[in-house]
Structures are given as structure tokens and as C-alpha cells.
Design a protein around this motif. Structure first.
Motif, mmCIF file in Angstrom:
data_model
loop_
_atom_site.group_PDB
_atom_site.id
_atom_site.type_symbol
_atom_site.label_atom_id
_atom_site.label_comp_id
_atom_site.label_asym_id
_atom_site.label_seq_id
_atom_site.Cartn_x
_atom_site.Cartn_y
_atom_site.Cartn_z
ATOM 1 N N LEU A 52 -36.706 -22.563 32.563
ATOM 2 C CA LEU A 52 -35.950 -23.195 33.640
ATOM 3 C C LEU A 52 -36.893 -24.040 34.482
ATOM 4 O O LEU A 52 -37.932 -23.557 34.945
ATOM 5 N N VAL A 53 -36.538 -25.314 34.666
ATOM 6 C CA VAL A 53 -37.312 -26.244 35.487
ATOM 7 C C VAL A 53 -36.431 -26.686 36.652
ATOM 8 O O VAL A 53 -35.313 -27.168 36.443
ATOM 9 N N VAL A 54 -36.934 -26.522 37.887
ATOM 10 C CA VAL A 54 -36.151 -26.858 39.080
ATOM 11 C C VAL A 54 -36.973 -27.800 39.963
ATOM 12 O O VAL A 54 -37.801 -27.347 40.763
ATOM 13 N N PRO A 55 -36.762 -29.121 39.842
ATOM 14 C CA PRO A 55 -37.392 -30.060 40.780
ATOM 15 C C PRO A 55 -36.524 -30.164 42.042
ATOM 16 O O PRO A 55 -35.422 -30.681 42.001
ATOM 17 N N LEU A 56 -37.016 -29.646 43.144
ATOM 18 C CA LEU A 56 -36.219 -29.522 44.360
ATOM 19 C C LEU A 56 -36.221 -30.836 45.148
ATOM 20 O O LEU A 56 -37.281 -31.352 45.529
ATOM 21 N N VAL A 57 -35.047 -31.371 45.380
ATOM 22 C CA VAL A 57 -34.925 -32.686 46.004
ATOM 23 C C VAL A 57 -35.421 -32.636 47.448
ATOM 24 O O VAL A 57 -35.259 -31.633 48.146
ATOM 25 N N ASP A 58 -36.042 -33.735 47.865
ATOM 26 C CA ASP A 58 -36.506 -33.887 49.249
ATOM 27 C C ASP A 58 -37.329 -32.691 49.711
ATOM 28 O O ASP A 58 -37.170 -32.190 50.830
ATOM 29 N N ALA A 59 -38.226 -32.229 48.843
ATOM 30 C CA ALA A 59 -39.127 -31.129 49.190
ATOM 31 C C ALA A 59 -40.547 -31.541 48.824
ATOM 32 O O ALA A 59 -40.770 -32.158 47.774
ATOM 33 N N ASP A 60 -41.491 -31.215 49.685
ATOM 34 C CA ASP A 60 -42.900 -31.541 49.468
ATOM 35 C C ASP A 60 -43.667 -30.254 49.154
ATOM 36 O O ASP A 60 -43.098 -29.164 49.122
ATOM 37 N N HIS A 61 -44.948 -30.388 48.915
ATOM 38 C CA HIS A 61 -45.799 -29.247 48.594
ATOM 39 C C HIS A 61 -45.733 -28.215 49.726
ATOM 40 O O HIS A 61 -45.742 -28.564 50.901
ATOM 41 N N CYS A 62 -45.663 -26.954 49.378
ATOM 42 C CA CYS A 62 -45.602 -25.850 50.339
ATOM 43 C C CYS A 62 -44.312 -25.848 51.157
ATOM 44 O O CYS A 62 -44.289 -25.358 52.289
ATOM 45 N N PHE A 63 -43.225 -26.367 50.590
ATOM 46 C CA PHE A 63 -41.944 -26.364 51.291
ATOM 47 C C PHE A 63 -41.500 -24.956 51.658
ATOM 48 O O PHE A 63 -40.731 -24.760 52.597
ATOM 49 N N ASP A 64 -41.981 -23.949 50.933
ATOM 50 C CA ASP A 64 -41.563 -22.577 51.190
ATOM 51 C C ASP A 64 -42.291 -21.945 52.372
ATOM 52 O O ASP A 64 -42.031 -20.771 52.695
ATOM 53 N N LEU A 65 -43.189 -22.695 53.028
ATOM 54 C CA LEU A 65 -43.744 -22.200 54.292
ATOM 55 C C LEU A 65 -42.623 -21.935 55.292
ATOM 56 O O LEU A 65 -42.722 -21.018 56.113
ATOM 57 N N VAL A 66 -41.573 -22.756 55.248
ATOM 58 C CA VAL A 66 -40.364 -22.470 56.021
ATOM 59 C C VAL A 66 -39.461 -21.659 55.096
ATOM 60 O O VAL A 66 -38.713 -22.197 54.292
ATOM 61 N N TRP A 67 -39.559 -20.347 55.198
ATOM 62 C CA TRP A 67 -38.940 -19.427 54.251
ATOM 63 C C TRP A 67 -37.437 -19.636 54.145
ATOM 64 O O TRP A 67 -36.842 -19.467 53.087
ATOM 65 N N GLY A 68 -36.817 -20.022 55.249
ATOM 66 C CA GLY A 68 -35.379 -20.198 55.248
ATOM 67 C C GLY A 68 -34.907 -21.593 54.933
ATOM 68 O O GLY A 68 -33.696 -21.869 54.994
ATOM 69 N N SER A 69 -35.813 -22.513 54.599
ATOM 70 C CA SER A 69 -35.389 -23.876 54.260
ATOM 71 C C SER A 69 -34.445 -23.848 53.063
ATOM 72 O O SER A 69 -34.495 -22.939 52.227
ATOM 73 N N VAL A 70 -33.589 -24.849 52.980
ATOM 74 C CA VAL A 70 -32.642 -24.900 51.868
ATOM 75 C C VAL A 70 -33.376 -24.941 50.523
ATOM 76 O O VAL A 70 -33.003 -24.210 49.589
ATOM 77 N N PRO A 71 -34.439 -25.765 50.348
ATOM 78 C CA PRO A 71 -35.166 -25.711 49.073
ATOM 79 C C PRO A 71 -35.770 -24.336 48.783
ATOM 80 O O PRO A 71 -35.768 -23.885 47.636
ATOM 81 N N ALA A 72 -36.300 -23.651 49.807
ATOM 82 C CA ALA A 72 -36.891 -22.328 49.586
ATOM 83 C C ALA A 72 -35.812 -21.308 49.210
ATOM 84 O O ALA A 72 -36.034 -20.446 48.347
ATOM 85 N N GLN A 73 -34.649 -21.401 49.840
ATOM 86 C CA GLN A 73 -33.554 -20.507 49.455
ATOM 87 C C GLN A 73 -33.124 -20.774 48.008
ATOM 88 O O GLN A 73 -32.844 -19.840 47.248
ATOM 89 N N THR A 74 -33.087 -22.050 47.637
ATOM 90 C CA THR A 74 -32.708 -22.412 46.266
ATOM 91 C C THR A 74 -33.730 -21.888 45.276
ATOM 92 O O THR A 74 -33.379 -21.335 44.215
#
Length: 378
Positions: free
Chosen positions: A339-361
Motif C-alpha cells: 500500500l502506497v499513500v502519498p498524502l496530499v498537501d502534506a510536508d515532511h514530518c506532517f505527523d508532528l501535529v498528531w491530529g492533523s488530517v494527513p496524520a489521521q489518514t
């Protein structure tokens, strides 16, 4: 109130410009990463700024400021909509409230229903002691549990086993025993030592499977950023002697010579300069030691990778650009187990904001992948 509106408008417009333009420095990259991750909040702030300008402002300046604030709000609203639409297309129901409520959960260690960290040490093949952190579901229950072994990032020169404790505790909360590894950092060059440290960590987990209450045939290896490169590499090397059900990589370098060439052509490096993280880790440039760069690239070893690989990255990642990952990702897509998931409008370390929509995805799709390929859910 007009002064507050001016300040709010100035802040939002400045962040919009930084976000919309490729960053020429690490500081501006970080602002961009955080801004894309909290786009819903910035959309609301921009709307408030525009309302304040039109309500309390006077003259042409207020009109211009109001329009600029409204345009900034529209930009971040579009980012939010694109992120939301992708999440829904992948079967994820993200929470906009979580963007605010879970800002700091990347570093969280106090989740309910888990125990840890228990700190132990892996003895590497040359006798070096490397600390590891272990979390387990509590109560762990009868039988053996699936496990995830985690490898931290940090550009091969920084970080430690605690860095991914947010993922470790979250996975333990979902029923996995988690082990966060350490590896030796550069300098000096560690291109051959660090992957061996990861292999030794996998061996350590396998040898202690009974004590850890782990099923040795239901183990996944997860890495983030530089740790993603190490996880994909170590997990795919023919000399790996332990079972591995799957690998998970979050914004990982996959082809180091291609990444080097790509970053030398971008503003964030800056253009034309060496890429210190890569050259420090490998102790050379690709021209000086093509063989070590090729061996260190997970793309070289994909044919001997475990049967299932999950890869997620930001589509706007500036440190591991999508263009430098796409050849590896294209080969992964050829097998439906991956499974490959390129997350739209997300930059490196986007999961620093744990609740961001890309991090939830990311977390929702990754957990579904692990439950299918490692836990054995159908």
C-alpha cells in the motif's frame, strides 16, 4: 479591534506566503509543515481576520487587508478540503476537532491500557550496548501478541529510541507489543553499521519472543524518515535471519543517489550544495563511492523485501520529495499486498501535529494494513 485584526491578518498572510512557496531554509520548512498540518485552524483565523478588517477597519488599507485575509482563508480551506477528500476516499473519517485536541500526542506516553516503557539493551554484534524501549498492552492477555519494531528518524545524525514513543504507545493501545530500537548515529559514516544495528535489534526481539509474549511470525518493522530508510533496507537484506511479516515506512528515503540529485536541485538544500545528512551518513558523495550509495538504497533490495510493504509520504515533502520516492513506490504498487499513500498537501514530518488530517489518514490506513498483514485480521 482594528489593530488586532491587522495583526491577525498580517500573521495569516505571511504564513500563507511561506506555505505556498518552496522553503529556502529549514525554519521556513518547519513553518510550512505545521501550517499545512493545521490548515483548518488557519482557515478560521483568516476568516476572523477578514471579518475584523471589513468590520472595524477604515480606508483602502483595510479593504486590501481584508481581501488578502479572505484569500488566505480560501487557500487553507482548499487545503483542508483536499486533505479531507483524500481521507474519505481511503475510508477514513477524520476529526477536525482532533487537529486542536491532539496537537501534542506525537510525544504522548500516558495512553490507557498499556504498560511501559521498559528499558532494556540490545548487544550489537561488536558488543556495543544499544538501549531499547518496550511497550505492551495491559493486560497483555493469554497467548502471543503481534509486534511492531520501530526505528526513529533524525537524518542519521540525531534522534533516539524515545522519538517514536507516540506511535509506540498508540500501537500498544491497539494490541501490539512495540519495541523502539536505537542505532549508532553519524558522524563518522554509519551506512554499514546502522543497518546492522537494526538487524541486531530484530534478532534481539526474536530471541526474546517468549519473554515479550510476541509471536515471532507476526512482527512488522516500522521506520520514519531516516529510520524509514533503515527499516526498508534492513528488512530487505538477504542476511536478515528473522521472520518479518511486513514493513512500514513513513516519508522514507528509498533511492539515495536519486534523493541526493533531487535535493541538490531544490531551494531547501540550497541549490547546488551538498546534502550534509546524506554525505555525513555515507561518508562520501555518490561520485566518490557509488557502490555504498547503491547498497544503502532500499530500491536496490526490493526483490528480497518482506511480502507486504506500507509506504506513506507527503505529496509536498521537501526533504524526501515524492519524485525521489516514486520509482520505488511504482514497483510497490505492482503487488496488491503493498500500500502506497502519498498524502496530499502534506510536508515532511506532517505527523508532528498528531491530529492533523494527513496524520489521521496515515494512522488509520497503517493500522488497517498492520491488522491485515501482521495481526491476521480478514
Amino acid at each position: 479591534m482594528g489593530g488586532v485584526a491587522h495583526l491577525l491578518t498580517g500573521f495569516v498572510v505571511l504564513v500563507t506566503v511561506i506555505t505556498a512557496v518552496p522553503s529556502p531554509s529549514a525554519l521556513l520548512w518547519l513553518i510550512r509543515t505545521l501550517a499545512l498540518s493545521v490548515a483548518p485552524i488557519l482557515a478560521v483565523l483568516a476568516a476572523l481576520g477578514a471579518a475584523g478588517e471589513f468590520t472595524f477597519g477604515a480606508g483602502g488599507y483595510a479593504i486590501v487587508a481584508g481581501v488578502l485575509s479572505a484569500l488566505s482563508g480560501a487557500y487553507f480551506l482548499l487545503v483542508t478540503a483536499r486533505q479531507w477528500r483524500q481521507a474519505r476516499a481511503l475510508g477514513v473519517r477524520p476529526s477536525l476537532w482532533a487537529v486542536v485536541a491532539q496537537v501534542g500526542s506525537f510525544l504522548r506516553t500516558d495512553r490507557p491500557g498499556i504498560t511501559g516503557p521498559h528499558v532494556d539493551h540490545v548487544v550489537a554484534r561488536d558488543g556495543t550496548r544499544l538501549p531499547v524501549g518496550i511497550w505492551s498492552p495491559d493486560p497483555i492477555g493469554p497467548g502471543r501478541r503481534p509486534a511492531v519494531v520501530l526505528v526513529h528518524g533524525g537524518g542519521w545524525v540525531g534522534g533516539n529510541w524515545r522519538q517514536l514513543r507516540g506511535y509506540a504507545t498508540w500501537l500498544a493501545e491497539h494490541g501490539y507489543v512495540t519495541v523502539c530500537l536505537s542505532y549508532r548515529l553519524a558522524p563518522p559514516a554509519r551506512w554499514d553499521v546502522a543497518p546492522a544495528d537494526v538487524l541486531d535489534g530484530l534478532r534481539w526481539v526474536d530471541e526474546r519472543a517468549e519473554a515479550l509474549r510476541v509471536d515471532p511470525h507476526r512482527v512488522a518493522l516500522l521506520g520514519s524518515s531516516a529510520g524509514g530508510q533503515l527499516a526498508l533496507l534492513a528488512g530487505s537484506l538477504p542476511e536478515r535471519a528473522t521472520p518479518l511479516a511486513a514493513m512500514v515506512a513513513i516519508y522514507p528515503p528509498t533511492d539515495l543517489p536519486l534523493l541526493y540529485r533531487t535535493l541538490r536541485g531544490t531551494r531547501v538544500s540550497p541549490v547546488g550544495s551538498d546534502v550534509p545528512a546524506l554525505t555525513t551518513y555515507l561518508g562520501s558523495t555518490p561520485e566518490q563511492s557509488a557502490s555504498s550509495w547503491r547498497w544503502s538504497s532500499p530500491s536496490t533490495h526490493l526483490d528480497t523485501a518482506p511480502p507486504a510493504v506500507y509506504l506513506a509520504t507527503g505529496a509536498k515533502d521537501q526533504w524526501t520529495p515524492l519524485a525521489a520516492i516514486e520509482p520505488y513506490a511504482a514497483r510497490l504498487r505492482a503487488d496488491p499486498a503493498n500500500l502506497v499513500v502519498p498524502l496530499v498537501d502534506a510536508d515532511h514530518c506532517f505527523d508532528l501535529v498528531w491530529g492533523s488530517v494527513p496524520a489521521q489518514t496515515l494512522r488509520a490506513t497503517m493500522l488497517a494494513f498492520l491488522d491485515r498483514e501482521v495481526r491476521g485480521d480478514t
